[in-house]
Design a protein around this motif. Structure first.
Motif: not given
Length: 151
Positions: A19-21, A26-28, A32-33
């Motif tokens: 889950v953390l990965i 998703v956050v990265v 970036a978007g």
């Protein structure tokens, strides 16, 4: 008593790590978007406002240099219809001399097919005062022109 066959122990579940990965990825991707979108938004706004800013700065730079005749050529058709070149030059000569200027903001809009803008400037005058001035512009024949009562 021992049994000749024992089932292997169940594998350890590492759901927290998974889950953390996934959340990290998703956050990265979101960052970036957002960064890419912000870059293109800034670039688009700058492309829309830079020509208006440059026209206003050219006008004020001509006034700073004492070349009111050159500044007159940067006026829109309506404003030039209100002043002859000589009247404009004489009117500018009666105003305090601009020593320097700073652009504080640029607004550009299109309403009913007419593109106009305002460049907000701080004009430092030879009298020691700073005059905050909104310089109105219109887009005429593809070029930005200073309009109204600019100075």
């Amino acid at each position: 008593m021992t049994y000749p066959y024992q089932a292997p122990p169940p594998p350890k579940r590492r759901t927290l790590r998974t889950v953390l990965i996934v959340v990290g990825v998703v956050v990265v991707l979101c960052c970036a978007g957002a960064g890419t979108g912000g870059f293109f938004l800034f670039k688009g706004i700058k492309a829309a406002t830079d020509p208006a800013r440059q026209a206003a700065e050219s006008f004020v730079s001509d006034l700073e240099a004492g070349d009111a005749a050159a500044a007159y050529e940067l006026l829109c058709t309506d404003t030039r219809g209100n002043f002859t070149k000589d009247a404009f030059v004489q009117g500018v000569a009666r105003q305090p001399q601009i020593q320097s200027h700073k652009v504080n903001g640029v607004n550009v809009s299109t309403v009913n097919g007419r593109t106009s803008g305002t460049v907000n400037m701080a004009l430092k005058l030879d009298s020691g005062f700073t005059d905050r001035r909104a310089i109105p512009l219109v887009k005429e024949d593809g070029a930005w022109k200073v309009c109204g009562q600019p100075y």
